[in-house]
Scaffold this motif. Structure first.
Motif, PDB file in Angstrom:
ATOM      1  N   LEU A  69       0.811  -1.444  -0.091  1.00  0.00           N
ATOM      2  CA  LEU A  69      -0.048   0.328   0.066  1.00  0.00           C
ATOM      3  C   LEU A  69       0.581   1.194   0.395  1.00  0.00           C
ATOM      4  O   LEU A  69       0.796   1.671  -0.522  1.00  0.00           O
ATOM      5  CB  LEU A  69      -1.082   0.351   1.646  1.00  0.00           C
ATOM      6  N   SER A  70       2.079   1.108   0.766  1.00  0.00           N
ATOM      7  CA  SER A  70       2.749   2.528   1.309  1.00  0.00           C
ATOM      8  C   SER A  70       3.447   3.181  -0.814  1.00  0.00           C
ATOM      9  O   SER A  70       3.498   4.131  -1.160  1.00  0.00           O
ATOM     10  CB  SER A  70       3.988   2.464   1.876  1.00  0.00           C
ATOM     11  N   ARG A  71       4.177   1.624  -1.231  1.00  0.00           N
ATOM     12  CA  ARG A  71       4.456   1.674  -2.079  1.00  0.00           C
ATOM     13  C   ARG A  71       3.029   2.490  -3.519  1.00  0.00           C
ATOM     14  O   ARG A  71       3.710   2.962  -4.301  1.00  0.00           O
ATOM     15  CB  ARG A  71       5.089   1.069  -2.431  1.00  0.00           C
ATOM     16  N   ASP A  72       2.317   1.717  -3.324  1.00  0.00           N
ATOM     17  CA  ASP A  72       1.413   2.149  -4.530  1.00  0.00           C
ATOM     18  C   ASP A  72       0.972   3.461  -4.666  1.00  0.00           C
ATOM     19  O   ASP A  72       0.861   3.666  -5.338  1.00  0.00           O
ATOM     20  CB  ASP A  72       0.038   1.507  -4.116  1.00  0.00           C
TER      21      ASP A  72
ATOM     22  N   HIS B  46       0.895   5.864  -7.430  1.00  0.00           N
ATOM     23  CA  HIS B  46      -0.719   5.767  -8.252  1.00  0.00           C
ATOM     24  C   HIS B  46      -1.229   6.933  -7.355  1.00  0.00           C
ATOM     25  O   HIS B  46      -1.249   6.909  -6.128  1.00  0.00           O
ATOM     26  CB  HIS B  46      -1.431   4.426  -8.419  1.00  0.00           C
ATOM     27  N   PRO B  47      -2.900   7.601  -7.809  1.00  0.00           N
ATOM     28  CA  PRO B  47      -3.296   8.278  -7.196  1.00  0.00           C
ATOM     29  C   PRO B  47      -4.560   7.632  -6.584  1.00  0.00           C
ATOM     30  O   PRO B  47      -4.755   6.787  -7.002  1.00  0.00           O
ATOM     31  CB  PRO B  47      -3.997   8.977  -7.710  1.00  0.00           C
ATOM     32  N   PHE B  48      -4.618   7.658  -4.761  1.00  0.00           N
ATOM     33  CA  PHE B  48      -5.670   6.550  -4.330  1.00  0.00           C
ATOM     34  C   PHE B  48      -6.715   6.683  -5.015  1.00  0.00           C
ATOM     35  O   PHE B  48      -7.767   7.836  -4.840  1.00  0.00           O
ATOM     36  CB  PHE B  48      -5.281   6.704  -2.586  1.00  0.00           C
ATOM     37  N   ASN B  49      -7.598   5.558  -4.970  1.00  0.00           N
ATOM     38  CA  ASN B  49      -9.153   4.948  -5.405  1.00  0.00           C
ATOM     39  C   ASN B  49      -8.913   3.941  -4.477  1.00  0.00           C
ATOM     40  O   ASN B  49      -8.521   2.771  -5.349  1.00  0.00           O
ATOM     41  CB  ASN B  49      -9.124   5.040  -6.796  1.00  0.00           C
TER      42      ASN B  49
ATOM     43  N   THR C 195      -6.984   0.994  -6.241  1.00  0.00           N
ATOM     44  CA  THR C 195      -6.264   0.103  -5.408  1.00  0.00           C
ATOM     45  C   THR C 195      -6.006  -0.670  -4.913  1.00  0.00           C
ATOM     46  O   THR C 195      -5.889  -1.396  -5.093  1.00  0.00           O
ATOM     47  CB  THR C 195      -5.852   1.753  -4.250  1.00  0.00           C
ATOM     48  N   SER C 196      -7.219  -0.791  -4.335  1.00  0.00           N
ATOM     49  CA  SER C 196      -7.633  -2.611  -3.886  1.00  0.00           C
ATOM     50  C   SER C 196      -7.454  -3.641  -5.435  1.00  0.00           C
ATOM     51  O   SER C 196      -6.736  -5.098  -4.802  1.00  0.00           O
ATOM     52  CB  SER C 196      -8.606  -2.640  -3.715  1.00  0.00           C
ATOM     53  N   LYS C 197      -7.695  -3.388  -6.022  1.00  0.00           N
ATOM     54  CA  LYS C 197      -6.952  -4.070  -7.609  1.00  0.00           C
ATOM     55  C   LYS C 197      -6.003  -4.545  -7.329  1.00  0.00           C
ATOM     56  O   LYS C 197      -5.361  -5.463  -8.112  1.00  0.00           O
ATOM     57  CB  LYS C 197      -7.786  -3.527  -8.989  1.00  0.00           C
ATOM     58  N   ARG C 198      -5.210  -3.399  -7.580  1.00  0.00           N
ATOM     59  CA  ARG C 198      -3.516  -3.632  -7.398  1.00  0.00           C
ATOM     60  C   ARG C 198      -2.838  -4.266  -6.692  1.00  0.00           C
ATOM     61  O   ARG C 198      -1.804  -5.213  -6.893  1.00  0.00           O
ATOM     62  CB  ARG C 198      -3.032  -1.873  -7.455  1.00  0.00           C
ATOM     63  N   LEU C 199      -3.384  -3.803  -5.527  1.00  0.00           N
ATOM     64  CA  LEU C 199      -3.494  -4.720  -4.031  1.00  0.00           C
ATOM     65  C   LEU C 199      -3.538  -6.171  -4.162  1.00  0.00           C
ATOM     66  O   LEU C 199      -2.340  -6.892  -3.625  1.00  0.00           O
ATOM     67  CB  LEU C 199      -3.877  -4.267  -2.985  1.00  0.00           C
ATOM     68  N   ARG C 200      -4.166  -6.541  -4.866  1.00  0.00           N
ATOM     69  CA  ARG C 200      -4.946  -7.385  -4.650  1.00  0.00           C
ATOM     70  C   ARG C 200      -3.761  -8.875  -5.379  1.00  0.00           C
ATOM     71  O   ARG C 200      -3.188  -9.509  -5.261  1.00  0.00           O
ATOM     72  CB  ARG C 200      -6.456  -8.150  -4.676  1.00  0.00           C
ATOM     73  N   ASP C 201      -3.812  -7.252  -6.753  1.00  0.00           N
ATOM     74  CA  ASP C 201      -3.014  -8.893  -8.143  1.00  0.00           C
ATOM     75  C   ASP C 201      -0.933  -8.393  -7.017  1.00  0.00           C
ATOM     76  O   ASP C 201      -0.508  -9.294  -7.215  1.00  0.00           O
ATOM     77  CB  ASP C 201      -2.342  -8.085  -9.366  1.00  0.00           C
ATOM     78  N   ALA C 202      -1.053  -7.521  -6.480  1.00  0.00           N
ATOM     79  CA  ALA C 202       0.631  -7.987  -6.346  1.00  0.00           C
ATOM     80  C   ALA C 202       0.145  -8.179  -5.910  1.00  0.00           C
ATOM     81  O   ALA C 202       1.453  -8.902  -5.352  1.00  0.00           O
ATOM     82  CB  ALA C 202       0.853  -6.142  -5.524  1.00  0.00           C
ATOM     83  N   SER C 203      -0.214  -8.540  -4.031  1.00  0.00           N
ATOM     84  CA  SER C 203      -0.154  -9.948  -3.413  1.00  0.00           C
ATOM     85  C   SER C 203      -0.107 -11.499  -4.122  1.00  0.00           C
ATOM     86  O   SER C 203       0.624 -12.261  -3.950  1.00  0.00           O
ATOM     87  CB  SER C 203      -1.646  -9.766  -2.115  1.00  0.00           C
TER      88      SER C 203
END
Length: 395
Positions: free
Chosen positions: A303-306, A310-313, A317-325
């Motif tokens: 989350l800190s890196r994202d 990227h602008p928070f949305n 944001t949750s989609k990117r974090l899910r994919d990154a995990s």
């Protein structure tokens, strides 16, 4: 099924706005659209007659005209009665809750028998009235966008998932429905059950599992694929090595056999098993996702890196974090990620202003957990405080 709908506008609008101003504006500007979803697509609460259809005969919206006057016309056009609840104190406190409670009690004595009372508010002050309605054998459905208390959740027959309301009710459908393509209902549900039990490795109630299934496959809510009830539907499923047990109240799903249960640590908790009992109690009372410490550490770091790039949305944001995990080989569900993000937002954190370093984000999240624990009367002694800190480590 005769229903009465009560909207605490100020509460719902302000909670949605904390998540994303777009959600709040869509809720306020298009009430006819989400009302149509509520009538035509939302599942009915437990105990509703088979094949019943919701008829919202009473529609009342309680709002502060000094702040939200611009939204009156939209709710009028959607057939709502508007009840003005101006601020009564310098702090902005209105009389919405007492107006809603009095109107609900009035309808209990009305010659028309209202089968369902629908309350849109996260205000725990409505817990006693939900219990009164249950004693009078009326069904209750609640939308609570914030973090409702355990007592409030337990007092409702149906809790509307806020993510479902945003996606389907408000029409902010950020991803195509996986079930839009032809699906083998039994096989897909079997996979969902196995996946959930493998992840949690804990026995769970059938009611909880049924709710998870409906969230993913809402088309099953009507009659469970022609079987009429979840129990009869479950008899068509092959979920080996897991099993259903129906002797307990409401039934439950057994994650592992009794001989193995005490020796098998939950996945990801192998090195933090000493925390599991304490944080499990916190999870059960507050609904904080029961992720192991390693996944929380990863999530805070991602989350800190994202947000640095990227602008928070909340959606994106949750989609990117899910994919990154997933790429990090420690997959975290999007619903768990969104729950964590909402907790940070409701602590008043502004991702645009920051700071967004892992230490700050960890502090916001643990503050939210402490606040929820205090609300649920969990004593924050030295042992519990230490467990929370170890559970949610900074990256």
């Amino acid at each position: 099924m005769k229903s009465a709908l009560f909207i605490d506008f100020d509460n719902v609008y302000s909670c949605l706005k904390q998540l994303d101003p777009t959600y709040a504006e869509r809720f306020a500007q298009q009430p006819a659209a989400w009302l149509s979803w509520l009538v035509e697509a939302l599942q009915l609460p437990d105990g509703a007659p088979a094949h019943a259809k919701r008829r919202v005969l009473v529609r009342r919206c309680y709002l502060n005209p000094q702040v939200y006057q611009q939204f009156r016309a939209r709710f009028n056009m959607a057939g709502f009665e508007i009840v003005d609840c101006p601020a009564l104190t310098s702090g902005g406190k209105t009389s919405t809750d007492i107006h809603m409670v009095l109107d609900i009690v009035d309808l209990l004595q009305h010659e028309t028998h209202y089968d369902e009372f629908i309350v849109f508010s996260a205000d725990a002050d409505f817990t006693p009235v939900l219990r009164r309605l249950r004693r009078w054998d009326r069904r209750t459905t609640v939308l609570a966008v914030g973090f409702p208390s355990a007592a409030y959740r337990a007092s409702a027959d149906l809790l509307i998932n806020p993510d479902d309301f945003i996606r389907y009710g408000l029409g902010i459908d950020d991803e195509p429905e996986p079930s839009a393509a032809p699906m083998d209902v039994d096989a897909d549900v079997e996979d969902l059950i196995r996946s959930h039990l493998q992840q949690t490795q804990r026995n769970i109630s059938c009611a909880h599992m049924a709710n998870l299934i409906i969230q993913k496959y809402p088309q099953l809510a009507t009659d469970w694929d022609g079987h009429g009830s979840f129990r009869k539907f479950s008899e068509t499923l092959d979920i080996e090595p897991f099993t259903f047990e129906w002797n307990a109240s409401g039934g439950r799903l057994l994650a592992v056999d009794a001989a193995t249960a005490d020796t098998l640590p939950p996945e990801g908790w192998e090195t933090a098993l000493h925390l599991h009992d304490i944080v499990s109690r916190i999870h059960e009372a507050t609904d904080i996702p029961l992720l192991p410490p390693g996944k929380y550490r990863l999530l805070i770091s991602l989350l800190s890196r994202d947000v640095a790039s990227h602008p928070f949305n909340l959606v994106e944001t949750s989609k990117r974090l899910r994919d990154a995990s997933k790429e990090a080989a420690l997959p975290i569900s999007r619903s768990a990620i969104q729950h964590v993000l909402r907790g940070i937002l409701f602590r008043g954190h502004d991702f645009e202003r920051g700071p967004n370093d892992p230490s700050t984000l960890q502090q916001k999240l643990t503050d939210n957990i402490r606040s929820l624990c205090l609300r649920e009367q969990i004593i924050l002694d030295t042992e519990t405080e230490a467990a929370i800190q170890a559970w949610i480590p900074a990256a």
